[in-house]
Design an enzyme around this catalytic site. Structure first.
Site, PDB file in Angstrom:
ATOM      1  N   ASP A   1      -0.966   4.634   6.997  1.00 27.98           N
ATOM      2  CA  ASP A   1      -0.978   3.746   8.160  1.00 27.98           C
ATOM      3  C   ASP A   1      -2.254   3.908   8.975  1.00 27.98           C
ATOM      4  O   ASP A   1      -3.169   3.103   8.844  1.00 27.98           O
ATOM      5  CB  ASP A   1       0.262   3.960   9.041  1.00 27.98           C
ATOM      6  CG  ASP A   1       0.427   2.833  10.056  1.00 27.98           C
ATOM      7  OD1 ASP A   1      -0.087   1.732   9.788  1.00 27.98           O
ATOM      8  OD2 ASP A   1       1.049   3.056  11.104  1.00 27.98           O
TER       9      ASP A   1
ATOM     10  N   LYS B   1       0.829  -1.214   0.000  1.00 24.36           N
ATOM     11  CA  LYS B   1       0.000   0.000   0.000  1.00 24.36           C
ATOM     12  C   LYS B   1       0.862   1.262   0.000  1.00 24.36           C
ATOM     13  O   LYS B   1       0.627   2.186  -0.784  1.00 24.36           O
ATOM     14  CB  LYS B   1      -0.935  -0.004   1.214  1.00 24.36           C
ATOM     15  CG  LYS B   1      -1.906  -1.163   1.270  1.00 24.36           C
ATOM     16  CD  LYS B   1      -2.859  -1.058   2.443  1.00 24.36           C
ATOM     17  CE  LYS B   1      -2.133  -1.161   3.774  1.00 24.36           C
ATOM     18  NZ  LYS B   1      -1.543  -2.497   3.983  1.00 24.36           N
TER      19      LYS B   1
ATOM     20  N   ARG C   1     -14.197  -9.584 -13.667  1.00 28.91           N
ATOM     21  CA  ARG C   1     -13.556  -9.290 -14.952  1.00 28.91           C
ATOM     22  C   ARG C   1     -14.399  -8.376 -15.831  1.00 28.91           C
ATOM     23  O   ARG C   1     -13.939  -7.927 -16.872  1.00 28.91           O
ATOM     24  CB  ARG C   1     -13.263 -10.605 -15.699  1.00 28.91           C
ATOM     25  CG  ARG C   1     -12.350 -11.552 -14.925  1.00 28.91           C
ATOM     26  CD  ARG C   1     -12.017 -12.789 -15.712  1.00 28.91           C
ATOM     27  NE  ARG C   1     -11.258 -12.473 -16.923  1.00 28.91           N
ATOM     28  CZ  ARG C   1     -10.831 -13.403 -17.795  1.00 28.91           C
ATOM     29  NH1 ARG C   1     -11.121 -14.676 -17.581  1.00 28.91           N
ATOM     30  NH2 ARG C   1     -10.157 -13.041 -18.848  1.00 28.91           N
TER      31      ARG C   1
END
Length: 311
Positions: free
Chosen positions: A177, A159, A242
């Site tokens: 964080d 991340k 998808r």
């Protein structure tokens, strides 16, 4: 959640001073609404609610000063509702009877130099923000093309590295964080915990300060959360979306936020994918849903082919 009257007194923009009932500064407010006394000054208590901030302006103070026989009834009714505090605006002097009664009941009486309307506007906004439902999340919040993107996922998924890549591309970091998320109406806003600020932990580099490294334009203090992107370690046994026809959502603090699940594996440029996701979210906000438009076009083409075959 609740806030104390002592916190209200500490807000310098409200310009309040406690003049009586200081023992009651520990009283709490749980509802971000003020009350004007109205008919309560005549002894009609039905509109008053306990635990509220009770505001008196020039009209109320003049009434109490000019109607001596009714003054005691009005003050008894006001304080009988057990307000969190009484605020007198415009720097006016509260009646001595009000100060004495408030002192005996340990109800704080505050005096503000602000005009009544200005005080009400400021204190209502502050209380609404202070008392708004909130929570803490582990993740990264970015401003990508004006869209507040909240990246979540297990520790070590990438991340912070993805966020750093986005900052290098010109996007803005809000928090890394620990993210403080607060509900405001039907929106969620996020910001960094005060101690963390605009710092970021990158494994191998350590703690870096994005604002110092990339400048003031690389960060912002807060942002509305408009898209949640969950980074998920690629799993061949998991069926990933998808087509993108059905929109998923994450329910947070009783608000549904659009959510995407991005599988992470070598060779996938997650920063680019998040940029595209932000652009696509902008289109959806304008009523343009690319996946559904393609589906509809395909359905029309298949129906046309079927019709030609019948003929």
């Amino acid at each position: 959640m609740a806030l104390t009257i002592a916190e209200l007194v500490e807000r310098t923009e409200l310009g309040v001073t406690a003049v009586a009932g200081r023992a009651g500064l520990v009283r709490v407010v749980t509802v971000p609404r003020i009350q004007k006394p109205g008919l309560a000054l005549t002894g009609w208590p039905e509109q008053l609610h306990e635990g509220r901030v009770l505001v008196l302006g020039g009209t109320e103070i003049d009434y109490l000063a000019d109607h001596e026989p009714a003054r005691g009834v009005g003050i008894t009714t006001l304080l009988g509702s057990d307000p969190a505090c009484v605020v007198v605006c415009r720097g006016l002097v509260p009646p001595a009877e009000l100060l004495a009664a408030a002192e005996s009941r340990e109800v704080p009486v505050l005096v503000s130099a602000l005009a009544t309307a200005d005080f009400i506007a400021l204190v209502t906004t502050w209380m609404a923000d202070r008392l708004a439902p909130s929570t803490q999340l582990h993740g990264v919040l970015m401003d990508v093309l004006g869209i507040g993107v909240l990246m979540v996922g297990k520790s070590g998924i990438g991340k912070s590295e993805t966020a750093l890549d986005l900052v290098v591309r010109g996007h803005r970091l809000v928090a890394d964080d620990v993210i403080l998320v607060r509900r405001q109406g039907n929106q969620l806003s996020g910001r960094a915990a005060s101690l963390i600020g605009h710092h970021m932990e990158i494994r191998g580099l350590g703690i870096i300060n994005i604002k110092d490294l990339f400048g003031i334009s690389s960060v912002r203090e807060g942002k509305v959360v408009e898209l949640v992107v969950e980074l998920h370690e690629w799993d061949a046994d998991v069926e990933y979306d998808r087509l993108g026809i059905e929109d998923a959502a994450l329910r947070l603090l009783d608000v549904d936020v659009p959510k995407l699940r991005l599988p992470v594996r070598p060779g996938r440029n997650i920063a680019t994918l998040i940029e595209v996701a932000a652009r696509n979210q902008l289109l959806k906000a304008q009523g343009i849903h690319s996946a559904r438009a393609f589906r509809d076009r395909l359905d029309r083409a298949l129906k046309a082919d079927a019709s030609d075959a019948v003929e």
